[in-house]
Write an enzyme that holds these catalytic residues in place. Structure first.
Site, PDB file in Angstrom:
ATOM      1  N   ASP A 163       6.103   3.178  -3.443  1.00 20.83           N
ATOM      2  CA  ASP A 163       6.338   2.525  -2.424  1.00 20.83           C
ATOM      3  C   ASP A 163       7.730   2.521  -3.259  1.00 20.83           C
ATOM      4  OD1 ASP A 163       6.325   0.751  -4.195  1.00 20.83           O
ATOM      5  OD2 ASP A 163       4.727   0.071  -3.748  1.00 20.83           O
ATOM      6  N   LYS A 186       5.983   3.086   1.973  1.00 19.98           N
ATOM      7  CA  LYS A 186       4.468   2.536   2.464  1.00 19.98           C
ATOM      8  C   LYS A 186       5.057   1.411   3.781  1.00 19.98           C
ATOM      9  CE  LYS A 186       2.484  -0.744  -0.403  1.00 19.98           C
ATOM     10  NZ  LYS A 186       1.869  -1.342  -2.134  1.00 19.98           N
ATOM     11  N   ASP A 213       2.959   3.541 -11.163  1.00 17.34           N
ATOM     12  CA  ASP A 213       3.360   2.364  -9.841  1.00 17.34           C
ATOM     13  C   ASP A 213       2.948   1.150 -11.044  1.00 17.34           C
ATOM     14  OD1 ASP A 213       3.074   0.790  -7.660  1.00 17.34           O
ATOM     15  OD2 ASP A 213       1.503   1.284  -6.804  1.00 17.34           O
ATOM     16  N   GLY A 219      -7.120   0.334  -4.699  1.00 19.28           N
ATOM     17  CA  GLY A 219      -6.925   1.815  -5.166  1.00 19.28           C
ATOM     18  C   GLY A 219      -5.996   2.962  -4.118  1.00 19.28           C
TER      19      GLY A 219
HETATM   20  C1  R5P Z   1       2.739  -3.248  -4.228  1.00 19.78           C
HETATM   21  O1  R5P Z   1       3.426  -3.481  -3.931  1.00 19.78           O
HETATM   22  C2  R5P Z   1       2.159  -2.897  -6.221  1.00 19.78           C
HETATM   23  O2  R5P Z   1       3.573  -2.034  -6.594  1.00 19.78           O
HETATM   24  C3  R5P Z   1       1.299  -2.212  -5.661  1.00 19.78           C
HETATM   25  O3  R5P Z   1       1.826  -0.648  -5.098  1.00 19.78           O
HETATM   26  C4  R5P Z   1       0.106  -3.028  -5.784  1.00 19.78           C
HETATM   27  O4  R5P Z   1      -0.180  -3.870  -5.624  1.00 19.78           O
HETATM   28  C5  R5P Z   1      -1.463  -1.818  -5.331  1.00 19.78           C
HETATM   29  O5  R5P Z   1      -2.119  -2.437  -4.199  1.00 19.78           O
HETATM   30  P1  R5P Z   1      -3.131  -2.225  -3.712  1.00 19.78           P
HETATM   31  O6  R5P Z   1      -4.070  -0.979  -5.071  1.00 19.78           O
HETATM   32  O7  R5P Z   1      -4.241  -2.811  -3.139  1.00 19.78           O
HETATM   33  O8  R5P Z   1      -2.913  -0.420  -3.015  1.00 19.78           O
END
Ligand code: R5P
Length: 295
Positions: A163, A186, A213, A219
């Site tokens: 993202d 995303k 990330d 996930g």
């Molecule tokens: C969101 O902006 C963060 O950078 C992570 O991408 C997010 O916290 C990941 O969360 P998950 O693993 O639930 O998709």
């Protein structure tokens, strides 16, 4: 400076004390019969104290232990730095929907109220909202150490940010890994479902894609980015997260999507991943902060 390790320091307190040549003590945490926790700090012959406590699951218990330890030191007039490798509740940095509490502000308020005058943390979700704290803040960017280590394991890497928020991290990682980077954008709907909104190119064919990330929680973000990377011709896909929250079945979700290796740091314990120690980066942030404070 004296280093005081909490029960959720994941060994980082020991490394920091060694690196700084500082004495180390432990927070003693017990429970009252009704389940409330009771915290006791040792006698410390130093006015400058850094409490090391990560706030991974169970977040409320680990956070409250930190607050109680700080408060015990406040009563002794100590100058307290909170070293929080993973800062829980930092993702809710505004009201995304009406009526939601901005949890990061409450956490920062509570730290101040408990007597914490400075804060050191690792890759907070966003650093801007932390300024609400009002005291000195040291931020450790662990992606450089993480990338240096990931580099040893991949032969033809391409760094992918899942993202826009992870783009700076991906840039930093790719410069260490001496490879290209790209990113996707995303969308997460109200039910938490993640989808890819927009891709920004890059040649994935035959590459060992590594998705960087700050947090891997459910996930879902890495899962969608992985499927996208394979659809573009990636040879392998790995995930590199600073904070491996790994909620619920996150590891299985990643494996099912085809993630071959999961890399992370020791801000949160995780047995299912390959972990690099970022204690020295944190120790360096404490040194820098101490110089700024002039102590
Ligand atoms: C969101 O902006 C963060 O950078 C992570 O991408 C997010 O916290 C990941 O969360 P998950 O693993 O639930 O998709």
């Amino acid at each position: 400076m004296f280093i005081l390790g909490g029960t959720a320091s994941n060994g980082i307190d020991i490394h920091i004390a060694r690196s700084l040549g500082a004495d180390l003590g432990k927070v003693e945490t017990t429970k009252f019969p009704d389940g409330e926790i009771k915290v006791r700090v040792p006698e410390i012959n130093d006015n400058r104290i850094a409490i090391v406590q990560s706030t991974y699951y169970p977040q409320e218990k680990n956070l409250f232990e930190l607050l109680l330890a700080a408060y015990a030191l406040k009563e002794k007039n100590a100058q307290v730095t909170a070293v929080i490798p993973y800062l829980a509740y930092a993702r809710q940095n505004r009201s995304f929907y009406p009526g939601e509490a901005t949890s990061v502000n409450l956490v920062l308020d509570m730290l101040r109220c408990a007597g914490v005058s400075s804060l050191v943390t690792v890759n907070p979700h966003r650093s801007g909202p932390l300024m609400y704290f009002g005291g000195k803040i040291g931020i450790t960017n662990a992606e450089i150490t993480l990338a240096g280590w990931v580099k040893e394991h991949l032969s033809s890497p391409l760094v992918l940010a899942p993202d826009k928020g992870s783009l700076d991290m991906a840039k930093g990682a790719s410069s260490v890994m001496k490879c290209d980077y790209t990113y996707i954008e995303k969308h997460r709907d109200t039910y938490g479902t993640v989808s890819i909104e927009k891709a920004h190119g890059g040649d994935f064919r035959g590459k060992d894609v590594v998705i960087f990330d700050d947090i891997i929680s459910t996930g879902s973000t890495i899962e969608q980015a992985t499927r996208y990377a394979y659809s573009e011709g990636a040879a392998t896909v790995s995930a590199a997260g600073i904070h491996l929250v790994m909620a619920g079945g996150a590891v299985e979700k990643l494996k099912n999507a085809g993630v071959q290796r999961i890399f992370g740091t020791n801000t949160i314990p995780c047995e299912k991943a390959e972990i690099v120690d970022v204690s020295e980066d944190i120790a360096e942030s404490i040194r820098k902060l101490s110089r700024e404070i002039g102590s």
